[in-house]
Design a protein around this motif. Structure first.
Motif, PDB file in Angstrom:
ATOM      1  N   ARG A 188      -0.477  -0.264  13.418  1.00  7.60           N
ATOM      2  CA  ARG A 188      -0.226   0.418  12.148  1.00  7.60           C
ATOM      3  C   ARG A 188      -0.639   1.878  12.209  1.00  7.60           C
ATOM      4  O   ARG A 188       0.071   2.759  11.700  1.00  7.60           O
ATOM      5  N   ARG A 190      -6.245   8.688   7.486  1.00  8.57           N
ATOM      6  CA  ARG A 190      -5.543   7.799   8.404  1.00  8.57           C
ATOM      7  C   ARG A 190      -5.816   8.189   9.863  1.00  8.57           C
ATOM      8  O   ARG A 190      -5.887   7.330  10.742  1.00  8.57           O
ATOM      9  N   GLN A 211      -6.687  -8.885  15.053  1.00  8.55           N
ATOM     10  CA  GLN A 211      -6.879  -8.118  13.820  1.00  8.55           C
ATOM     11  C   GLN A 211      -6.985  -6.622  14.112  1.00  8.55           C
ATOM     12  O   GLN A 211      -6.418  -5.792  13.390  1.00  8.55           O
ATOM     13  N   CYS A 251     -12.601  -3.455  10.042  1.00  5.47           N
ATOM     14  CA  CYS A 251     -11.313  -3.723   9.403  1.00  5.47           C
ATOM     15  C   CYS A 251     -11.310  -3.281   7.941  1.00  5.47           C
ATOM     16  O   CYS A 251     -10.340  -2.685   7.462  1.00  5.47           O
ATOM     17  N   GLU A 274       1.099 -10.228   8.942  1.00  9.86           N
ATOM     18  CA  GLU A 274       0.876  -8.803   9.205  1.00  9.86           C
ATOM     19  C   GLU A 274       1.305  -8.440  10.624  1.00  9.86           C
ATOM     20  O   GLU A 274       1.898  -7.383  10.857  1.00  9.86           O
ATOM     21  N   ASP A 308       2.080   1.969   3.443  1.00  9.35           N
ATOM     22  CA  ASP A 308       3.212   1.130   3.819  1.00  9.35           C
ATOM     23  C   ASP A 308       4.508   1.694   3.246  1.00  9.35           C
ATOM     24  O   ASP A 308       5.535   1.717   3.898  1.00  9.35           O
ATOM     25  N   ASP A 340      -8.954  -0.181   6.606  1.00  9.41           N
ATOM     26  CA  ASP A 340      -7.975  -0.515   5.578  1.00  9.41           C
ATOM     27  C   ASP A 340      -8.116   0.419   4.377  1.00  9.41           C
ATOM     28  O   ASP A 340      -7.124   0.841   3.783  1.00  9.41           O
ATOM     29  N   ARG A 375      -3.829  -3.458  13.585  1.00  8.88           N
ATOM     30  CA  ARG A 375      -4.225  -2.246  12.859  1.00  8.88           C
ATOM     31  C   ARG A 375      -4.046  -1.007  13.736  1.00  8.88           C
ATOM     32  O   ARG A 375      -3.722   0.074  13.227  1.00  8.88           O
ATOM     33  N   ASN A 415      -6.829   3.829   5.373  1.00  9.05           N
ATOM     34  CA  ASN A 415      -5.369   3.817   5.489  1.00  9.05           C
ATOM     35  C   ASN A 415      -4.678   4.058   4.153  1.00  9.05           C
ATOM     36  O   ASN A 415      -3.512   4.432   4.107  1.00  9.05           O
ATOM     37  N   GLU A 416      -5.430   3.849   3.064  1.00  5.01           N
ATOM     38  CA  GLU A 416      -4.884   4.094   1.735  1.00  5.01           C
ATOM     39  C   GLU A 416      -5.038   5.543   1.313  1.00  5.01           C
ATOM     40  O   GLU A 416      -4.525   5.939   0.259  1.00  5.01           O
ATOM     41  N   SER A 464       0.829  -1.196   0.000  1.00  6.20           N
ATOM     42  CA  SER A 464       0.000   0.000   0.000  1.00  6.20           C
ATOM     43  C   SER A 464       0.862   1.244   0.000  1.00  6.20           C
ATOM     44  O   SER A 464       2.024   1.234   0.372  1.00  6.20           O
TER      45      SER A 464
END
Length: 383
Positions: free
Chosen positions: A197, A171, A190, A157, A235, A9, A161, A194, A164-165, A6
Motif C-alpha cells: 500500500r 504517508r 500484515q 500496524c 486486504e 484509498d 494505518d 501495508r 496513511n490517513e 479511507s
C-alpha cells in the motif's frame, strides 16, 4: 474491519490504472477500470529506464542492509537499558567549577563556566549518560515491545494505518517505519500488504516515470509475498489487484490483458472474504465499466491474444455501484457519479440527473473529489 473507505484509498483508486490497455494503430488506447495518470516526464529510452530502475532497486537493498545494522544496534541498546534501573533524579548530581542553575525537579537549566573550567566538564557524568531523560517514564522504557514480537507488529500496524490517513508527508513517514521494521517482520503478511500500500501511495505521488515504475513494481512484489503467506485476507487481495493496476503502464500489451483477467480474480476473491466492503464493489464496477467501454476492434484484438476476451455490460457495472451504495450510502463521491454515468448510458436521464445531484451534494475532501465534482457538473449540464 470498517466498511468505510479511507481517504488515501479514494485517492489511490482515482489514479491507478486497473483494467485493460491496448495498442491500436500505433497509438495507446487506455481503457482503465480505475483512471491512470501518466507522467509527462517519461524516459523514452527503455534501456536507460531499466538501468535507472535497477539502480534504485540496489539503493533500496543497501537501505535494507543499513536498517539491519540499526536493528542490531537497537537490540544492544535495549539490552543496556534492561540492565539498568532508571530512576529520576530529584537534585543535581554533579557540580562544575562554574555556576549551575537547577530547576525544581533537579534538571539542569544552564551552566555558566569560568575561564578556569576544565574541558572535560562539558561532558555528562556516567550517571547522567545512563539515566533516561526525565520526561520518559520508567514504565514506558520497561514496557517497550521486543523487536520482532507480535506486540511490536500490532503497534507498527496501528501507527502506519493512522499515518496513511494523513498528508503525503505522513504517508512517506509510514513507509519509512515499515521499511525500518521490514527485517524484523519479513514473514508478516500484515506488514507486507501495508508495504504494498505504501509503495502504491508513493507511485501515486511521484511524477518521474522511472520512480513510478519502481514503486509500482515494488508494490506488486510485496503483494505477491503477502498473498503467498495468506490467501484468505481481503486486504491482501485488494492491494494485489490495485498494485496490478499500477503496473499496467510498464508492461507489454499481452501482459496488460493478462493483468486484466488476474485483477478481476483478486477483486472477486476479496469479495468472497469480505462481501460487505463497498470499496471492493466499486472496484468491480469500474472493471465492468472499463470492459463495457471497449470497442469492437479492441475486443477483436483481445480475442486474437486470448480465447475468451473479457465481457461485461453496463448493467453489470451498475449492479456493483448500487451494491456499494447500499452498503455505505455516500461513502464515495465517485461511486454516485458512476451510477449516474450508467443510467446516462442506458438513456435513463431522470435517474442520471438524480444521482448527479446527489453526488454534487457530497463534500469535496480531496483532489479526487474535486475532479469528480468537475466531471459530474459537465455531465449535469447535458441534462
Amino acid at each position: 474491519m470498517s466498511s468505510m473507505m479511507s481517504l488515501s484509498d479514494r485517492s489511490t483508486l482515482k489514479h491507478i490504472g486497473i483494467g485493460i490497455t491496448l495498442f491500436v494503430g500505433g497509438g495507446l488506447v487506455s481503457y482503465a477500470v480505475i483512471q491512470f495518470w501518466s507522467s509527462n516526464n517519461r524516459v523514452q529510452d527503455p534501456d536507460l529506464s531499466h538501468s535507472i530502475v535497477e539502480l534504485k532497486r540496489e539503493i533500496i537493498n543497501l537501505k535494507g542492509n543499513l536498517s539491519e545494522a540499526v536493528v542490531e544496534l537497537r537490540k544492544e541498546l535495549d539490552g543496556i537499558r534492561g540492565s539498568i534501573n532508571p530512576k529520576k533524579r530529584t537534585t543535581s548530581t554533579r557540580s562544575r567549577s562554574g555556576t549551575t542553575l537547577s530547576t525544581a525537579s533537579g534538571r539542569t537549566a544552564g551552566t555558566f563556566q569560568t575561564a578556569c573550567s576544565d574541558y572535560d566538564d562539558d561532558f555528562p557524568s556516567d550517571d547522567e549518560f545512563l539515566s533516561p531523560p526525565d520526561h520518559i517514564a520508567d514504565d514506558v522504557i520497561e514496557k517497550q515491545p521486543l523487536p520482532g514480537s507480535d506486540e511490536e507488529l500490532n503497534i507498527i500496524c496501528v501507527k502506519v494505518d493512522l499515518l496513511n490517513e494523513g498528508t503525503d508527508e505522513d504517508r512517506e513517514e509510514a513507509m519509512r517505519i515499515l521499511q525500518d521494521n521490514e527485517l524484523n517482520h519479513k514473514d508478516s503478511w500484515q506488514l507486507l500488504w501495508r508495504l504494498c500500500r505504501s509503495h502504491v501511495g508513493a507511485y501515486d505521488m511521484r511524477d518521474a516515470y522511472d520512480e513510478r515504475c519502481l514503486h509500482a513494481m515494488s508494490a506488486l512484489e510485496y503483494a505477491k509475498q503477502a498473498i503467498s503467506l495468506n490467501d484468505n485476507s481481503a486486504e491482501v487481495h485488494k492491494w494485489y489487484a490495485i498494485s496490478l493496476g499500477a503496473t499496467t503502464d510498464f508492461v507489454g500489451t499481452k501482459e496488460k490483458i493478462e493483468y486484466g483477467y488476474e485483477l478481476k480474480e483478486h477483486i472477486e476473491r476479496a469479495l468472497e472474504i469480505q462481501p460487505d466492503e463497498p470499496t471492493l464493489h466499486f472496484m468491480l464496477g469500474r472493471w465492468c465499466w472499463g470492459v463495457y467501454m471497449l470497442t469492437w476492434i479492441e475486443r477483436k484484438l483481445a480475442a486474437t491474444l486470448f480465447a475468451t476476451p473479457p465481457t461485461a455490460t453496463v448493467d453489470d457495472a451498475l449492479k456493483s455501484f448500487l451494491k456499494a451504495e447500499e452498503l455505505d450510502s455516500g461513502f464515495y463521491k465517485s461511486n454516485q457519479y458512476y451510477i449516474a454515468k450508467c443510467y446516462y448510458e442506458k438513456s435513463d436521464y431522470s435517474n442520471a440527473k438524480k444521482w448527479l445531484q446527489c453526488a454534487a451534494q457530497l463534500p469535496c475532501k480531496n483532489k479526487d473529489d474535486r475532479d469528480t465534482h468537475r466531471d459530474l457538473q459537465q455531465l449535469l449540464a447535458k441534462l
